[in-house]
Design a protein around this motif. Structure first.
Motif, PDB file in Angstrom:
ATOM      1  N   UNK A  73     -21.406  33.690  -7.060  1.00 44.38           N
ATOM      2  CA  UNK A  73     -20.594  33.024  -8.075  1.00 44.38           C
ATOM      3  C   UNK A  73     -20.302  34.024  -9.190  1.00 44.38           C
ATOM      4  N   UNK A  74     -19.153  33.872  -9.797  1.00 39.64           N
ATOM      5  CA  UNK A  74     -18.800  34.722 -10.932  1.00 39.64           C
ATOM      6  C   UNK A  74     -17.849  33.941 -11.820  1.00 39.64           C
ATOM      7  N   UNK A  75     -17.587  34.456 -12.993  1.00 35.39           N
ATOM      8  CA  UNK A  75     -16.685  33.750 -13.887  1.00 35.39           C
ATOM      9  C   UNK A  75     -16.247  34.609 -15.049  1.00 35.39           C
ATOM     10  N   UNK A  76     -15.285  34.096 -15.783  1.00 34.09           N
ATOM     11  CA  UNK A  76     -14.750  34.763 -16.961  1.00 34.09           C
ATOM     12  C   UNK A  76     -14.409  33.672 -17.969  1.00 34.09           C
ATOM     13  N   UNK A  77     -15.094  33.611 -19.111  1.00 28.36           N
ATOM     14  CA  UNK A  77     -14.861  32.531 -20.057  1.00 28.36           C
ATOM     15  C   UNK A  77     -13.464  32.532 -20.665  1.00 28.36           C
ATOM     16  N   UNK A  78     -12.698  33.600 -20.481  1.00 30.47           N
ATOM     17  CA  UNK A  78     -11.327  33.666 -21.001  1.00 30.47           C
ATOM     18  C   UNK A  78     -10.322  33.041 -20.050  1.00 30.47           C
ATOM     19  N   UNK A  79     -10.704  32.845 -18.817  1.00 25.19           N
ATOM     20  CA  UNK A  79      -9.829  32.338 -17.767  1.00 25.19           C
ATOM     21  C   UNK A  79      -9.853  30.808 -17.777  1.00 25.19           C
ATOM     22  N   UNK A  80      -8.714  30.173 -18.123  1.00 25.51           N
ATOM     23  CA  UNK A  80      -8.702  28.713 -18.243  1.00 25.51           C
ATOM     24  C   UNK A  80      -8.946  28.012 -16.908  1.00 25.51           C
ATOM     25  N   UNK A  81      -8.502  28.583 -15.811  1.00 22.56           N
ATOM     26  CA  UNK A  81      -8.761  27.980 -14.509  1.00 22.56           C
ATOM     27  C   UNK A  81     -10.255  28.027 -14.202  1.00 22.56           C
ATOM     28  N   UNK A  82     -10.896  29.128 -14.547  1.00 25.37           N
ATOM     29  CA  UNK A  82     -12.342  29.235 -14.360  1.00 25.37           C
ATOM     30  C   UNK A  82     -13.068  28.202 -15.226  1.00 25.37           C
ATOM     31  N   UNK A  83     -12.555  27.977 -16.430  1.00 25.49           N
ATOM     32  CA  UNK A  83     -13.168  26.979 -17.316  1.00 25.49           C
ATOM     33  C   UNK A  83     -13.024  25.574 -16.738  1.00 25.49           C
ATOM     34  N   UNK A  84     -11.902  25.278 -16.093  1.00 26.48           N
ATOM     35  CA  UNK A  84     -11.738  23.986 -15.426  1.00 26.48           C
ATOM     36  C   UNK A  84     -12.773  23.865 -14.305  1.00 26.48           C
ATOM     37  N   UNK A  85     -12.943  24.943 -13.542  1.00 27.12           N
ATOM     38  CA  UNK A  85     -13.939  24.940 -12.470  1.00 27.12           C
ATOM     39  C   UNK A  85     -15.347  24.769 -13.041  1.00 27.12           C
ATOM     40  N   UNK A  86     -15.643  25.456 -14.135  1.00 25.62           N
ATOM     41  CA  UNK A  86     -16.955  25.316 -14.772  1.00 25.62           C
ATOM     42  C   UNK A  86     -17.180  23.874 -15.211  1.00 25.62           C
ATOM     43  N   UNK A  87     -16.161  23.296 -15.834  1.00 26.36           N
ATOM     44  CA  UNK A  87     -16.273  21.913 -16.295  1.00 26.36           C
ATOM     45  C   UNK A  87     -16.532  20.967 -15.129  1.00 26.36           C
ATOM     46  N   UNK A  88     -15.688  21.030 -14.093  1.00 30.24           N
ATOM     47  CA  UNK A  88     -15.843  20.109 -12.977  1.00 30.24           C
ATOM     48  C   UNK A  88     -17.181  20.308 -12.274  1.00 30.24           C
ATOM     49  N   UNK A  89     -17.614  21.536 -12.117  1.00 28.17           N
ATOM     50  CA  UNK A  89     -18.912  21.782 -11.484  1.00 28.17           C
ATOM     51  C   UNK A  89     -20.050  21.156 -12.269  1.00 28.17           C
ATOM     52  N   UNK A  90     -20.078  21.396 -13.576  1.00 30.49           N
ATOM     53  CA  UNK A  90     -21.148  20.849 -14.410  1.00 30.49           C
ATOM     54  C   UNK A  90     -21.036  19.328 -14.531  1.00 30.49           C
ATOM     55  N   UNK A  91     -19.812  18.827 -14.652  1.00 30.68           N
ATOM     56  CA  UNK A  91     -19.610  17.382 -14.794  1.00 30.68           C
ATOM     57  C   UNK A  91     -20.057  16.657 -13.532  1.00 30.68           C
ATOM     58  N   UNK A  92     -19.657  17.150 -12.370  1.00 30.87           N
ATOM     59  CA  UNK A  92     -20.047  16.523 -11.106  1.00 30.87           C
ATOM     60  C   UNK A  92     -21.563  16.580 -10.935  1.00 30.87           C
ATOM     61  N   UNK A  93     -22.184  17.694 -11.301  1.00 29.16           N
ATOM     62  CA  UNK A  93     -23.643  17.774 -11.237  1.00 29.16           C
ATOM     63  C   UNK A  93     -24.279  16.689 -12.099  1.00 29.16           C
ATOM     64  N   UNK A  94     -23.758  16.491 -13.302  1.00 21.33           N
ATOM     65  CA  UNK A  94     -24.316  15.480 -14.207  1.00 21.33           C
ATOM     66  C   UNK A  94     -24.127  14.069 -13.667  1.00 21.33           C
TER      67      UNK A  94
END
Length: 165
Positions: A44-65
């Protein structure tokens, strides 16, 4: 060094190597990268400046919760994630959907998907759009739904969520 000491050292070295190799063989399956996940990335990797990555981060964490609904912290975490990642207007829109449909306004469903992926689909006028694909169930008969997510390029916050299609 005596022959007996060398024999013990060799035996200890062989046991250590065997244990390390066994751990190396087991660790990928414990991390979820075993044979059943051959079509998925193993890192896994990411870039906090990338809005698409932020959407993926959100959905991943939200679904986990939401998936861990029996955890006392899960509901609070889902609410905090909404506050952090979504604009006030997007939160209001999700709440309105929930009141009307009696379903989650982020997932547009009453249950939780088993898999998700996010892809960039375009940008313009200061916004980027991502397509979130949610998979409901396993196997050949798994259902798939899609959500178009709009993000502000300046704030990187999600400003709109719409069922695709």
């Amino acid at each position: 060094m005596s022959m007996r000491t060398r024999g013990r050292k060799a035996l200890l070295t062989a046991a250590t190597i065997t244990a390390a190799l066994s751990l190396a063989a087991v660790t990928p399956s414990l991390a979820g990268t075993g044979a059943t996940h051959t079509d998925r990335a193993t890192a896994a990797h990411g870039d906090p400046r990338d809005v698409t990555q932020r959407v993926a981060d959100f959905y991943g964490a939200y679904i986990d919760s939401v998936w861990d609904s029996e955890s006392p912290a899960a509901a609070a975490n889902a609410k905090a994630l909404r506050s952090f990642y979504l604009s006030p207007e997007a939160r209001r829109k999700a709440a309105a959907y929930e009141a009307k449909e009696h379903a989650d306004g982020i997932l547009f469903a009453q249950n939780v998907p088993v898999e998700w992926k996010v892809a960039y689909t375009g940008s313009g006028a200061g916004h980027a759009t991502s397509r979130v694909t949610l998979t409901w169930g396993d196997g050949r008969h798994a259902q798939v739904t899609e959500i178009d997510v709009q993000s502000d390029l300046k704030t990187r916050r999600i400003t709109d969520l719409r069922q695709a299609g």
